[in-house]
Design a protein around this motif. Structure first.
Motif, short mmCIF file in Angstrom:
data_model
loop_
_atom_site.label_atom_id
_atom_site.label_comp_id
_atom_site.label_asym_id
_atom_site.label_seq_id
_atom_site.Cartn_x
_atom_site.Cartn_y
_atom_site.Cartn_z
N GLN A 118 -4.55 8.17 3.58
CA GLN A 118 -3.85 8.81 2.28
C GLN A 118 -5.15 9.00 1.13
OE1 GLN A 118 -0.32 7.43 0.53
NE2 GLN A 118 -0.10 6.13 2.32
N ASP A 135 -0.80 1.03 -5.03
CA ASP A 135 -0.29 0.95 -3.82
C ASP A 135 1.16 0.46 -4.02
OD1 ASP A 135 0.73 0.47 -1.18
OD2 ASP A 135 -0.99 -0.73 -0.43
N ALA A 160 -0.50 12.81 -6.00
CA ALA A 160 0.60 12.17 -6.59
C ALA A 160 0.29 11.16 -7.77
CB ALA A 160 1.57 11.48 -5.63
N CYS A 161 0.86 11.09 -8.57
CA CYS A 161 0.47 9.86 -9.75
C CYS A 161 1.85 9.41 -10.40
CB CYS A 161 -0.35 10.46 -10.89
SG CYS A 161 0.32 11.78 -11.96
N ALA A 213 -3.75 3.91 7.99
CA ALA A 213 -2.77 5.02 7.42
C ALA A 213 -2.99 5.12 5.74
CB ALA A 213 -1.34 4.57 7.57
N ILE A 214 -3.53 3.96 5.19
CA ILE A 214 -3.74 4.04 3.86
C ILE A 214 -5.01 4.50 3.42
CG2 ILE A 214 -3.81 2.32 1.76
CD1 ILE A 214 -1.39 1.69 2.46
N PHE A 231 -6.03 3.82 -7.28
CA PHE A 231 -4.61 4.05 -6.79
C PHE A 231 -3.80 2.76 -7.19
CE2 PHE A 231 -7.29 6.38 -3.95
CZ PHE A 231 -6.80 7.53 -3.85
N ASN A 255 4.36 0.08 -1.60
CA ASN A 255 4.97 0.01 -0.54
C ASN A 255 4.42 1.00 0.57
OD1 ASN A 255 6.80 -0.99 1.20
ND2 ASN A 255 8.45 -0.20 0.34
N GLY A 256 3.07 0.91 0.51
CA GLY A 256 2.31 1.75 1.58
C GLY A 256 2.00 2.98 1.18
N THR A 257 2.51 3.56 0.00
CA THR A 257 2.22 5.06 -0.54
C THR A 257 1.41 4.84 -1.70
OG1 THR A 257 4.34 5.78 0.02
CG2 THR A 257 3.45 7.01 -1.81
N LEU A 258 0.32 5.70 -1.80
CA LEU A 258 -0.57 5.50 -2.84
C LEU A 258 -0.41 6.36 -4.04
CD1 LEU A 258 -3.75 5.13 -0.93
CD2 LEU A 258 -2.61 3.26 -1.82
N LEU A 259 -0.37 6.10 -5.19
CA LEU A 259 -0.05 6.98 -6.41
C LEU A 259 -1.48 6.73 -7.18
CD1 LEU A 259 3.23 6.03 -8.09
CD2 LEU A 259 2.85 7.95 -6.46
#
Ligand code: ATP
Ligand code: MG
Ligand code: MG
Length: 380
Positions: free
Chosen positions: A229, A253, A106-107, A225-226, A251, A255-259
């Motif tokens: 990912q 970060d 994801a980006c 978790a991070i 990346f 909210n805990g999701t990496l783009l």
């Protein structure tokens, strides 16, 4: 064994320094002067590029913007790692996004722009604020625009169209517009892949940028978790590129999701902490991988921060009185904002790292070294 690095800046220098104790000699090709030099002493060799290419056992690169003919000559030797395709991908944001799509990593939502209607459509589709970047040039935040208000569109388009017009049929220029991501923080992963496809990955690094330039990195804070990912993105991209050497991925970060922001097919500024914070540094691991040697332990041995020294005339040696501090100077001529060196600070705990950064902040002025005091407070 001998290695040639395309590019003769601090990354080639630090690769050379770490190769010395492996008894590997590193020479560097200075793309600007077209000379082969020793990247530590800056002494020029009499060899031509062709002779240097023939003479070495492995070739690598320290940056992405290398002339296409040089890349192709190196590629033909069969000893160029990570190879022309990886370097070209890291040097062109359109290729980079295509790779991310192929590897399903994801980006930020984006649109490619070569004409004005594309720009207007991108603003419509992605919304404002937008980050607009040249696809082929740009580092340290250069070659970028921020579109926040409608009344900026025309002026920004004028500058964009100049860049587009500078492209040629053989090397066309393009621009990419990305949605401005409201990230909580920026992190990066540095990993190494050997010739047999085995990977070793360092712990995630948290990065602070000031005016588009990295000013401070910290390693040793991450939650699993991070980290997981980031490692899965690394594995997907490195195997898609059949990569050999050190690869860096930046990346956002959210909210805990990496783009993914971007990739760098080389050793990276956000991995400089590995010189003191890990068993085997990114520089040594890159050299080991491209030389066909076993790659080394990437485990964090102690929390470590890295502070960039930008535009200063001299190394601030008074910081060396603080325990756990080392300094790394690049020997370059000073220019405002130029990366001149870096300072690594290691400690036995994050709390102690905070204390040592607080001591550092007392010596280094906030104007030239932003973020140290604030980071130290957050860690203590
Ligand atoms: P580098 O020296 O890391 O190669 P660069 O010139 O390639 O830098 P980017 O990393 O693409 O530039 O962008 C520089 C900085 O601008 C990023 O670290 C981030 O802080 C900010 N930035 C870039 N793209 C976005 C985005 N889509 N949303 C929010 N911020 C962004
Ligand atoms: Mg970049
Ligand atoms: Mg970047």
């Amino acid at each position: 064994m001998k290695v040639l690095v395309l590019g003769a800046g601090q990354l080639a220098r630090m690769m050379s320094l770490s190769a010395t104790h492996l008894d590997i000699q590193v020479s560097a090709y200075d793309v600007a002067t077209q000379q082969i030099i020793n990247p530590v002493t800056f002494e020029a060799h009499s060899a031509t590029l062709e002779q240097a290419i023939a003479d070495v056992d492995a070739i690598t690169a320290e940056f992405e913007h290398i002339p296409a003919d040089v890349l192709s000559v190196c590629q033909q030797t069969g000893k160029f790692y990570p190879g022309a395709e990886a370097i070209l991908t890291g040097g062109d944001r359109a290729k980079e996004k295509a790779l991310l799509e192929k590897a399903q990593v994801a980006c930020a939502p984006y649109a490619l722009i070569t004409e004005k209607p594309h720009f207007l459509a991108a603003i419509e589709k992605l919304g404002k604020p937008l980050v607009v970047k040249t696809c082929q040039a740009g580092y340290d935040g250069k070659g970028q625009w921020r579109v926040k208000h409608d009344d900026e569109i025309e002026t920004i388009w004028q500058e964009m169209s100049e860049f587009l017009a500078a492209g040629t049929d053989a090397a066309p220029h393009a621009i990419i517009a990305e949605q401005m991501i409201p990230f909580d923080r920026e992190v990066s992963i540095i990993g190494v892949r050997d010739r047999s496809g085995q990977c070793r990955i360092y712990p995630l690094t948290e990065n602070q940028h000031t005016n588009g330039v990295l000013t401070l990195s910290i390693a040793g804070k991450e939650k699993s978790a991070i980290q997981a990912q980031a490692e899965s993105a690394f594995s997907a991209l490195a195997s898609e590129l059949d990569y050999v050497g050190v690869l860096a991925i930046e990346f956002f970060d959210v909210n805990g999701t990496l783009l993914v922001n971007e990739i760098a097919p080389r050793v990276h500024n956000s991995g400089h902490w590995t010189q003191q914070g890990s068993h085997v540094s990114q520089f040594e691991n890159h050299i080991r991988a491209i030389a066909g040697l076993p790659i080394g332990d990437t485990t964090l041995i102690r929390p470590t921060a890295m502070v960039n020294v930008l535009g200063q005339e001299n190394i601030p040696t008074n910081v060396l009185q603080i325990p756990g501090v080392t300094s790394h100077w690049y020997g370059k001529a000073a220019k405002p904002g130029r990366k001149m060196g870096h300072i690594n600070v290691s400690a036995n705990s994050l709390h102690e790292l905070g204390e040592r950064l607080a001591d550092l902040a007392e010596i280094l002025p906030e104007s030239a070294y932003p973020g140290i005091a604030e980071t130290s407070h957050a860690l203590i």
